[in-house]
Design a protein around this motif. Structure first.
Motif, PDB file in Angstrom:
ATOM      1  N   GLY A   1       0.812  -1.214   0.000  1.00 21.19           N
ATOM      2  CA  GLY A   1       0.000   0.000   0.000  1.00 21.19           C
ATOM      3  C   GLY A   1       0.843   1.260   0.000  1.00 21.19           C
ATOM      4  N   SER A   2       1.951   1.266   0.770  1.00 22.61           N
ATOM      5  CA  SER A   2       2.843   2.431   0.837  1.00 22.61           C
ATOM      6  C   SER A   2       3.507   2.708  -0.497  1.00 22.61           C
ATOM      7  CB  SER A   2       3.920   2.211   1.910  1.00 22.61           C
ATOM      8  OG  SER A   2       3.346   2.079   3.182  1.00 22.61           O
ATOM      9  N   CYS A   3       3.728   1.640  -1.266  1.00 21.63           N
ATOM     10  CA  CYS A   3       4.392   1.789  -2.569  1.00 21.63           C
ATOM     11  C   CYS A   3       3.402   2.007  -3.707  1.00 21.63           C
ATOM     12  CB  CYS A   3       5.250   0.555  -2.853  1.00 21.63           C
ATOM     13  SG  CYS A   3       6.648   0.364  -1.723  1.00 21.63           S
ATOM     14  N   GLY A   4       2.130   2.158  -3.381  1.00 23.98           N
ATOM     15  CA  GLY A   4       1.136   2.405  -4.413  1.00 23.98           C
ATOM     16  C   GLY A   4       0.669   1.167  -5.146  1.00 23.98           C
ATOM     17  N   GLU A   5       1.089  -0.010  -4.673  1.00 20.92           N
ATOM     18  CA  GLU A   5       0.690  -1.274  -5.313  1.00 20.92           C
ATOM     19  C   GLU A   5      -0.531  -1.834  -4.590  1.00 20.92           C
ATOM     20  OE1 GLU A   5       2.030  -2.864  -8.023  1.00 20.92           O
ATOM     21  OE2 GLU A   5       3.193  -1.026  -8.335  1.00 20.92           O
ATOM     22  N   ILE A   6      -1.656  -1.140  -4.729  1.00 22.26           N
ATOM     23  CA  ILE A   6      -2.839  -1.505  -3.957  1.00 22.26           C
ATOM     24  C   ILE A   6      -3.412  -2.846  -4.403  1.00 22.26           C
ATOM     25  CG2 ILE A   6      -4.437  -0.251  -5.453  1.00 22.26           C
ATOM     26  CD1 ILE A   6      -4.567  -0.573  -1.604  1.00 22.26           C
ATOM     27  N   THR A   7      -3.215  -3.229  -5.671  1.00 21.95           N
ATOM     28  CA  THR A   7      -3.701  -4.536  -6.145  1.00 21.95           C
ATOM     29  C   THR A   7      -2.971  -5.657  -5.428  1.00 21.95           C
ATOM     30  OG1 THR A   7      -4.213  -3.599  -8.317  1.00 21.95           O
ATOM     31  CG2 THR A   7      -4.051  -5.999  -8.167  1.00 21.95           C
ATOM     32  N   SER A   8      -1.648  -5.540  -5.301  1.00 16.31           N
ATOM     33  CA  SER A   8      -0.868  -6.543  -4.576  1.00 16.31           C
ATOM     34  C   SER A   8      -1.232  -6.549  -3.106  1.00 16.31           C
ATOM     35  CB  SER A   8       0.625  -6.272  -4.739  1.00 16.31           C
ATOM     36  OG  SER A   8       1.004  -6.350  -6.098  1.00 16.31           O
ATOM     37  N   SER A   9      -1.463  -5.359  -2.554  1.00 12.95           N
ATOM     38  CA  SER A   9      -1.852  -5.252  -1.154  1.00 12.95           C
ATOM     39  C   SER A   9      -3.171  -5.981  -0.912  1.00 12.95           C
ATOM     40  CB  SER A   9      -1.990  -3.769  -0.775  1.00 12.95           C
ATOM     41  OG  SER A   9      -2.278  -3.607   0.586  1.00 12.95           O
ATOM     42  N   ARG A  10      -4.126  -5.799  -1.818  1.00 11.17           N
ATOM     43  CA  ARG A  10      -5.424  -6.448  -1.670  1.00 11.17           C
ATOM     44  C   ARG A  10      -5.306  -7.967  -1.839  1.00 11.17           C
ATOM     45  NH1 ARG A  10     -10.873  -4.951  -0.257  1.00 11.17           N
ATOM     46  NH2 ARG A  10     -11.758  -7.026  -0.103  1.00 11.17           N
ATOM     47  N   ARG A  11      -4.407  -8.396  -2.724  1.00 17.18           N
ATOM     48  CA  ARG A  11      -4.230  -9.841  -2.931  1.00 17.18           C
ATOM     49  C   ARG A  11      -3.747 -10.512  -1.652  1.00 17.18           C
ATOM     50  NH1 ARG A  11      -1.699  -9.553  -7.380  1.00 17.18           N
ATOM     51  NH2 ARG A  11       0.433  -9.597  -6.563  1.00 17.18           N
ATOM     52  N   VAL A  12      -2.782  -9.876  -0.966  1.00 14.55           N
ATOM     53  CA  VAL A  12      -2.304 -10.433   0.308  1.00 14.55           C
ATOM     54  C   VAL A  12      -3.431 -10.415   1.340  1.00 14.55           C
ATOM     55  CG1 VAL A  12      -0.648 -10.152   2.196  1.00 14.55           C
ATOM     56  CG2 VAL A  12       0.068  -9.723  -0.167  1.00 14.55           C
ATOM     57  N   PHE A  13      -4.207  -9.341   1.353  1.00 18.77           N
ATOM     58  CA  PHE A  13      -5.324  -9.213   2.295  1.00 18.77           C
ATOM     59  C   PHE A  13      -6.342 -10.340   2.104  1.00 18.77           C
ATOM     60  CE2 PHE A  13      -9.611  -7.573   3.219  1.00 18.77           C
ATOM     61  CZ  PHE A  13      -9.463  -7.162   4.532  1.00 18.77           C
ATOM     62  N   ASP A  14      -6.611 -10.702   0.837  1.00 14.13           N
ATOM     63  CA  ASP A  14      -7.634 -11.705   0.533  1.00 14.13           C
ATOM     64  C   ASP A  14      -7.156 -13.139   0.704  1.00 14.13           C
ATOM     65  OD1 ASP A  14      -9.558  -9.799  -0.046  1.00 14.13           O
ATOM     66  OD2 ASP A  14      -9.047  -9.714  -2.179  1.00 14.13           O
ATOM     67  N   GLU A  15      -5.842 -13.356   0.813  1.00 18.10           N
ATOM     68  CA  GLU A  15      -5.316 -14.730   0.854  1.00 18.10           C
ATOM     69  C   GLU A  15      -5.740 -15.495   2.115  1.00 18.10           C
ATOM     70  OE1 GLU A  15      -1.145 -14.242   0.327  1.00 18.10           O
ATOM     71  OE2 GLU A  15      -1.238 -14.349  -1.867  1.00 18.10           O
ATOM     72  N   TRP A  16      -5.847 -14.797   3.229  1.00 13.72           N
ATOM     73  CA  TRP A  16      -6.163 -15.451   4.504  1.00 13.72           C
ATOM     74  C   TRP A  16      -7.351 -14.741   5.149  1.00 13.72           C
ATOM     75  CZ3 TRP A  16      -2.971 -19.548   6.233  1.00 13.72           C
ATOM     76  CH2 TRP A  16      -1.816 -19.752   5.468  1.00 13.72           C
ATOM     77  N   PRO A  17      -8.558 -14.878   4.620  1.00 14.19           N
ATOM     78  CA  PRO A  17      -9.710 -14.113   5.106  1.00 14.19           C
ATOM     79  C   PRO A  17     -10.104 -14.421   6.544  1.00 14.19           C
ATOM     80  CG  PRO A  17     -10.416 -15.806   3.558  1.00 14.19           C
ATOM     81  CD  PRO A  17      -8.922 -15.771   3.496  1.00 14.19           C
ATOM     82  N   ARG A  18      -9.733 -15.587   7.050  1.00 13.44           N
ATOM     83  CA  ARG A  18     -10.127 -15.942   8.420  1.00 13.44           C
ATOM     84  C   ARG A  18      -9.065 -15.599   9.454  1.00 13.44           C
ATOM     85  NH1 ARG A  18     -13.195 -21.840   7.900  1.00 13.44           N
ATOM     86  NH2 ARG A  18     -14.813 -21.142   6.403  1.00 13.44           N
ATOM     87  N   SER A  19      -7.987 -15.031   8.995  1.00 11.84           N
ATOM     88  CA  SER A  19      -6.902 -14.683   9.924  1.00 11.84           C
ATOM     89  C   SER A  19      -6.550 -13.208   9.747  1.00 11.84           C
ATOM     90  CB  SER A  19      -5.679 -15.563   9.663  1.00 11.84           C
ATOM     91  OG  SER A  19      -4.635 -15.210  10.541  1.00 11.84           O
ATOM     92  N   ARG A  20      -7.384 -12.370  10.306  1.00  9.65           N
ATOM     93  CA  ARG A  20      -7.194 -10.922  10.230  1.00  9.65           C
ATOM     94  C   ARG A  20      -7.448 -10.316  11.602  1.00  9.65           C
ATOM     95  NH1 ARG A  20     -11.330 -10.245   5.180  1.00  9.65           N
ATOM     96  NH2 ARG A  20      -9.960 -10.939   3.468  1.00  9.65           N
ATOM     97  N   ASP A  21      -6.710  -9.263  11.917  1.00 12.28           N
ATOM     98  CA  ASP A  21      -7.013  -8.477  13.111  1.00 12.28           C
ATOM     99  C   ASP A  21      -7.254  -7.035  12.676  1.00 12.28           C
ATOM    100  OD1 ASP A  21      -4.506  -7.526  12.515  1.00 12.28           O
ATOM    101  OD2 ASP A  21      -3.562  -8.184  14.385  1.00 12.28           O
ATOM    102  N   VAL A  22      -7.469  -6.136  13.626  1.00 14.47           N
ATOM    103  CA  VAL A  22      -7.785  -4.756  13.270  1.00 14.47           C
ATOM    104  C   VAL A  22      -6.619  -4.100  12.536  1.00 14.47           C
ATOM    105  CG1 VAL A  22      -6.976  -3.742  15.458  1.00 14.47           C
ATOM    106  CG2 VAL A  22      -8.813  -2.616  14.163  1.00 14.47           C
ATOM    107  N   VAL A  23      -5.379  -4.557  12.816  1.00 16.49           N
ATOM    108  CA  VAL A  23      -4.215  -4.007  12.100  1.00 16.49           C
ATOM    109  C   VAL A  23      -4.288  -4.365  10.623  1.00 16.49           C
ATOM    110  CG1 VAL A  23      -1.693  -4.024  11.954  1.00 16.49           C
ATOM    111  CG2 VAL A  23      -2.807  -4.105  14.197  1.00 16.49           C
TER     112      VAL A  23
END
Length: 654
Positions: free
Chosen positions: A195-217
């Protein structure tokens, strides 16, 4: 660690850690005694370090460990590296890095904990980010272990600049190879990095890989990525989906709205946050005040100030400066000055806010007096300081003073003039009728002049009736920026001034052919906690019927007092009667009529415009204050106008 380094450390063993060395040598101490337990002494020594230690503090602690014979332990070195990582964010960061390298080099068989803390030192120093990656590569070759904490520090180093995107992707690949990409801390760091590097697509891909393992961070990281990239619609979706929000979630959204120019939404969200009883922080308050200042909406700004008082939030320099700026830009210059005078400490940003605030209100005398006080305090002016000073000179027509300040900025303070400084000077000279001098100044610039400068000069040509020069500059501007509507409008105004209606029509046809349209003028006014927006000829407002009836009454009263509309600013070749009708429906007049309906008689009618006020609306506003006895404050696209008793603070010079 060599003898020279140890002797250097020993010189710092004072003040923070009083020396209590036993009578016999430390190496002969019986470590079985509870009071001389090495782990206890180590913890006691390091526990005295402040949360954000300076390098001096760390050296003192290290010196004490040397005296106690504990400095050579791996645990001691690792803890000292942890302290050095904290010190790497303060002014002594370069020295802290040199120290951290020396401590790490002294460790026999360094642990992952020690290595991670050295990487953290590099990551926290914005000038040594690449060294974190180089060190990690060497450490892997030497067999120093890595763990799930290693990669967040490495990715933090790569987040400093988009130039390190490729290296960060390599770190990602290495985390996958070591089977650590599923770790929550590593994934959060990856989402933040992309996200800091402007690669929001890659950022979202990592976010979606483990949907059941997320915290507020995790959620905050993807939220910040969308906000940073300007994709606020996507950010809103994430914000709405969040199972849990914290202060960072709210502040990220508020800052995202404000930084992307969606100011009113940012302010509404701030109100919602406070309504829910969430604790505000300095960043949120300063951001919300900035939004209020940009919009010029006093009620919102006052609500934020009331929130500051309600929670008894300390007035830091940043918050105090934001309050000074907000009140100045919302038309309350007296309150702004009182807050400025009451600040316990004032840095150059606070002074600049006050100097620029006085300038946009046309208070040239007060601006220049404050500037002299600023210099008397021993502070050094910045480029922003001179923007305020030159702007004040421009507003008051102080040509000689403006020339002198411009000269001293360059010769005395070695500040290279920027577009804003040239803009102030061109405006100053142009208003004063010194158009040839302004033209000479533009043509003598070391860098190509900004179209805004030519536009300012074109405005001066219109003001002083220099038709031929105006036509030349207008055509030049259209060539430079063929899609900018303002240039066509100004050129059409020049032709209209010369009553060349056929040329006016040609310019307007050219606008249509090139797909450009005149920016619609609008006026804002606050009432009952809501912002009301008017455009020329507006028929959409819920109180439309009452507004036009009130405007008719005002027109009758003003006509009885001798007011007659000036239709010279209407650019159409139509009859004077039709031009009067066009003038009467300008957005500012509708806002004034509405203000007369909803604003208490004892309070001023406050209006914010996106464009510079036209000559007839300026005269209309003066007459309203004279005939109806009301005060009107208008912030237009150039400055503030305080209308009272038939006069304006600009003295008709704007």
């Amino acid at each position: 660690m060599n003898t020279h380094t140890i002797s250097h450390l020993m010189r710092f063993e004072f003040s923070l850690f009083p020396l209590r060395v036993p009578s016999r040598p430390s190496h002969a101490l019986s470590l079985s005694s509870p009071t001389l337990d090495p782990h206890h002494l180590l913890r006691e020594t390091l526990s005295r370090l402040p949360t954000q230690p300076s390098l001096s503090h760390i050296l003192q602690a290290h010196a004490r460990l040397v005296v106690l014979g504990l400095a050579s332990s791996r645990a001691a070195a690792a803890r000292l590296l942890l302290a050095a990582a904290a010190a790497a964010v303060v002014a002594a960061a370069p020295a802290a890095l040199v120290y951290a390298r020396a401590v790490f080099a002294s460790i026999d068989r360094p642990t992952a904990f020690a290595a991670n803390n050295l990487i953290r030192c590099f990551a926290r120093s914005r000038t040594a980010s690449r060294e974190a990656l180089a060190f990690y590569s060497r450490a892997r070759r030497l067999g120093v272990p890595s763990n799930n904490y290693t990669f967040p520090f490495l990715l933090q180093a790569c987040s400093v600049a988009p130039a390190l995107l490729r290296e960060g992707a390599q770190v990602h690949a290495h985390a996958v190879r070591l089977g650590l990409d599923g770790d929550l801390y590593v994934r959060n760091a990856l989402i933040h990095f992309y996200g800091s590097c402007g690669e929001i697509t890659s950022s979202r891909r990592v976010f979606d890989e483990w949907p059941r393992s997320r915290d507020v961070v995790t959620w905050n990281a993807i939220l910040a990525g969308y906000a940073r990239s300007g994709r606020m619609s996507a950010a809103e979706e994430v914000f709405d989906e969040m199972p849990q929000r914290d202060v960072i979630s709210w502040s990220t959204m508020i800052m995202g709205y404000v930084q992307n120019g969606i100011l009113e939404k940012g302010l509404r969200l701030f109100r919602e946050m406070t309504r829910r009883g969430l604790m505000v922080n300095e960043a949120i308050l300063v951001t919300a005040l900035s939004a209020s200042a940009q919009l010029g909406l006093l009620e919102n700004g006052q609500f934020i100030h009331d929130t500051v008082r309600k929670v008894n939030f300390p007035i830091t320099m940043a918050l105090g400066t934001a309050l000074v700026d907000m009140y100045a830009k919302c038309g309350c210059i007296a309150i702004s000055r009182r807050l400025f005078d009451d600040l316990p400490q004032r840095d150059v940003f606070a002074w600049n806010a006050m100097i620029c605030g006085l300038a946009i209100h046309g208070l040239a005398k007060e601006t220049l007096e404050l500037f002299q006080q600023f210099i008397g305090e021993g502070l050094r002016p910045t480029n922003v300081t001179f923007v305020g000073v030159l702007n004040a000179c421009s507003r008051a027509g102080l040509v000689t003073e403006g020339r002198n300040f411009f000269k001293s900025m360059v010769e005395e303070y070695n500040i290279e003039p920027e577009v804003e400084h040239y803009g102030c000077m061109v405006d100053l000279l142009g208003r004063a009728g010194l158009v040839p001098e302004a033209l000479e100044l533009i043509e003598g610039m070391s860098t190509p002049p900004d179209p805004v400068l030519w536009g300012t000069l074109l405005g001066a040509c219109k003001m002083h009736g220099l038709i031929d020069l105006g036509v030349t500059i207008g055509n030049k501007l259209i060539e430079l920026e063929p899609t900018h509507d303002g240039h066509y409008v100004l050129l059409a105004s020049i032709y209209a001034r010369g009553r060349k209606w056929e040329d006016v029509s040609k310019v307007r046809r050219l606008m249509v052919d090139r797909g450009t349209n005149k920016v619609a003028g609008w006026s804002l006014i606050e009432a009952y906690g809501c912002v009301h927006k008017f455009v020329a000829g507006d028929k959409e407002h819920k109180d439309c019927f009452g507004i036009y009836k009130r405007l008719e009454m005002v027109d009758r009263r003003l006509a009885e007092a001798g007011y007659s509309p000036d239709v010279s600013s209407v650019l159409h070749d139509i009859g004077d009667e039709e031009k009067v009708h066009v003038i009467k429906e300008h957005s500012e007049r509708l806002a004034i009529a509405f203000g007369l309906m909803v604003t208490e008689v004892s309070k001023p009618i406050r209006i914010v415009k996106n464009l510079r006020v036209c000559g007839d609306c300026h005269e209309f506003s003066k007459m309203v204050t004279k005939v109806l006895g009301r005060e009107i404050i208008v912030r237009d696209g150039s400055r503030f106008h305080h209308f009272m008793e038939g006069k304006c603070s600009c003295l008709d010079y704007w």
